[in-house]
Structure formats: C-alpha cells, structure tokens
Design a protein around this motif. Structure first.
Motif, PDB file in Angstrom:
ATOM      1  N   ALA A  16       0.849  -1.191   0.000  1.00 25.44           N
ATOM      2  CA  ALA A  16       0.000   0.000   0.000  1.00 25.44           C
ATOM      3  C   ALA A  16       0.882   1.238   0.000  1.00 25.44           C
ATOM      4  O   ALA A  16       1.874   1.297   0.728  1.00 25.44           O
ATOM      5  CB  ALA A  16      -0.893   0.015   1.231  1.00 25.44           C
ATOM      6  N   ARG A  17       0.519   2.206  -0.822  1.00 21.15           N
ATOM      7  CA  ARG A  17       1.168   3.510  -0.758  1.00 21.15           C
ATOM      8  C   ARG A  17       0.375   4.339   0.237  1.00 21.15           C
ATOM      9  O   ARG A  17      -0.805   4.612   0.019  1.00 21.15           O
ATOM     10  CB  ARG A  17       1.186   4.184  -2.114  1.00 21.15           C
ATOM     11  CG  ARG A  17       1.666   5.621  -1.987  1.00 21.15           C
ATOM     12  CD  ARG A  17       2.545   6.091  -3.065  1.00 21.15           C
ATOM     13  NE  ARG A  17       3.642   5.209  -3.342  1.00 21.15           N
ATOM     14  CZ  ARG A  17       4.836   5.637  -3.701  1.00 21.15           C
ATOM     15  NH1 ARG A  17       5.074   6.922  -3.765  1.00 21.15           N
ATOM     16  NH2 ARG A  17       5.795   4.793  -3.986  1.00 21.15           N
ATOM     17  N   LEU A  18       1.014   4.704   1.341  1.00 19.87           N
ATOM     18  CA  LEU A  18       0.321   5.411   2.424  1.00 19.87           C
ATOM     19  C   LEU A  18       0.814   6.843   2.553  1.00 19.87           C
ATOM     20  O   LEU A  18       2.016   7.107   2.493  1.00 19.87           O
ATOM     21  CB  LEU A  18       0.541   4.689   3.753  1.00 19.87           C
ATOM     22  CG  LEU A  18       0.042   3.250   3.843  1.00 19.87           C
ATOM     23  CD1 LEU A  18       0.391   2.656   5.196  1.00 19.87           C
ATOM     24  CD2 LEU A  18      -1.456   3.180   3.589  1.00 19.87           C
ATOM     25  N   ALA A  19      -0.136   7.740   2.753  1.00 22.20           N
ATOM     26  CA  ALA A  19       0.182   9.128   3.059  1.00 22.20           C
ATOM     27  C   ALA A  19       0.678   9.204   4.501  1.00 22.20           C
ATOM     28  O   ALA A  19       0.341   8.346   5.326  1.00 22.20           O
ATOM     29  CB  ALA A  19      -1.062  10.000   2.882  1.00 22.20           C
ATOM     30  N   PRO A  20       1.478  10.216   4.822  1.00 20.37           N
ATOM     31  CA  PRO A  20       1.974  10.342   6.203  1.00 20.37           C
ATOM     32  C   PRO A  20       0.867  10.306   7.256  1.00 20.37           C
ATOM     33  O   PRO A  20       1.026   9.690   8.310  1.00 20.37           O
ATOM     34  CB  PRO A  20       2.699  11.687   6.194  1.00 20.37           C
ATOM     35  CG  PRO A  20       3.145  11.857   4.780  1.00 20.37           C
ATOM     36  CD  PRO A  20       2.039  11.254   3.953  1.00 20.37           C
ATOM     37  N   SER A  21      -0.267  10.940   6.989  1.00 19.52           N
ATOM     38  CA  SER A  21      -1.359  10.944   7.972  1.00 19.52           C
ATOM     39  C   SER A  21      -1.942   9.545   8.160  1.00 19.52           C
ATOM     40  O   SER A  21      -2.353   9.184   9.269  1.00 19.52           O
ATOM     41  CB  SER A  21      -2.456  11.928   7.560  1.00 19.52           C
ATOM     42  OG  SER A  21      -3.011  11.560   6.304  1.00 19.52           O
ATOM     43  N   GLN A  22      -1.984   8.752   7.110  1.00 19.67           N
ATOM     44  CA  GLN A  22      -2.497   7.385   7.225  1.00 19.67           C
ATOM     45  C   GLN A  22      -1.570   6.534   8.087  1.00 19.67           C
ATOM     46  O   GLN A  22      -2.025   5.798   8.958  1.00 19.67           O
ATOM     47  CB  GLN A  22      -2.665   6.753   5.842  1.00 19.67           C
ATOM     48  CG  GLN A  22      -3.753   7.390   5.025  1.00 19.67           C
ATOM     49  CD  GLN A  22      -3.778   6.874   3.599  1.00 19.67           C
ATOM     50  OE1 GLN A  22      -2.738   6.775   2.944  1.00 19.67           O
ATOM     51  NE2 GLN A  22      -4.968   6.534   3.125  1.00 19.67           N
TER      52      GLN A  22
END
Length: 129
Positions: A16-22
């Motif tokens: 999964a490519r996750l954003a910093p907030s995720q």
C-alpha cells in the motif's frame, strides 16, 4: 486526512502507498492499545496479535513521515491495523456508552471519523485487491 487506500497483491501479502497521515493514524491506534495495561490475551482479542507482533509492526510504522511511501503488510498485519482503528475509540466510551471525542482527539491526534474512514478503506482496498 486522505481516506482512499489501494492495496496491491504481493505474493501472500499486500503493498500500500500510504500518506503520512495514514501511517500516523495506524501507528497511533496500535501504539495506544499496545501501551495500555493489557496482557497478551486482551491485546490478541483487540487486534488479533500479541505484543511482539504489534511491536514489530509499530517499529515499521514509526515516523515522522513527510511524504507518501510504500508499506508491505501481511493479512495479519492488515487485520491488526483494522482492529486497532476500530478498537481504539471504544476505550473512550463514558456514561452508558457515549463517545468522548475531545479526550480521543487529544490523545490520538485524530478525529474518530478519520479512524472509521481509514478502517473502512482498508477493508474496501482488501476487497478490491
């Protein structure tokens, strides 16, 4: 917080490519439950894994993160994340089951809706993968 999530099959695991907030939300949910005074039995009921497994995942998620990046998760780790996102808010129930938003936000740095949306996104992404 970005609530969309895409999982790509990677053998028996997912990427999964996750954003910093995720990543931060996942970390905060797991860390909050891990550092409560629960034994392995209770932690396993809450997130499906013992302290060692939770610690290993926390070590991979620890930040700070400033840009999106790929993370590889086993099915068990996705279960741990989903369970932590859904279980953490239950620790903030007061007065006959009412949810206490302010202490939740102060302690975890997110709103419950963020956790709910991310937990839903994990399930949706797993279904689509």
């Amino acid at each position: 917080m970005r609530t969309q999530l895409k999982l790509t099959r990677d053998g028996d695991a997912f990427t999964a490519r996750l954003a910093p907030s995720q990543v931060s939300a996942m970390y905060e949910a797991l860390s909050f439950l891990r550092h409560r005074d629960f034994d392995d039995t209770v932690l396993t009921v809450l997130v499906g894994a013992c302290r060692d497994a939770v610690d290993a995942l926390l070590e991979r998620l620890v930040g700070p993160h400033t840009e999106s990046r790929d993370f590889r998760f086993t099915t068990l780790e996705l279960h741990m994340v989903h369970s932590a996102l859904t279980a953490a808010p239950t620790m903030f129930l007061v007065r006959e089951g009412a949810f206490s938003e302010e202490p939740f936000h102060i302690r975890l740095g997110f709103y419950r809706e963020n956790f709910d949306a991310l937990a839903h996104a994990v399930v949706r992404a797993a279904t689509e993968a």
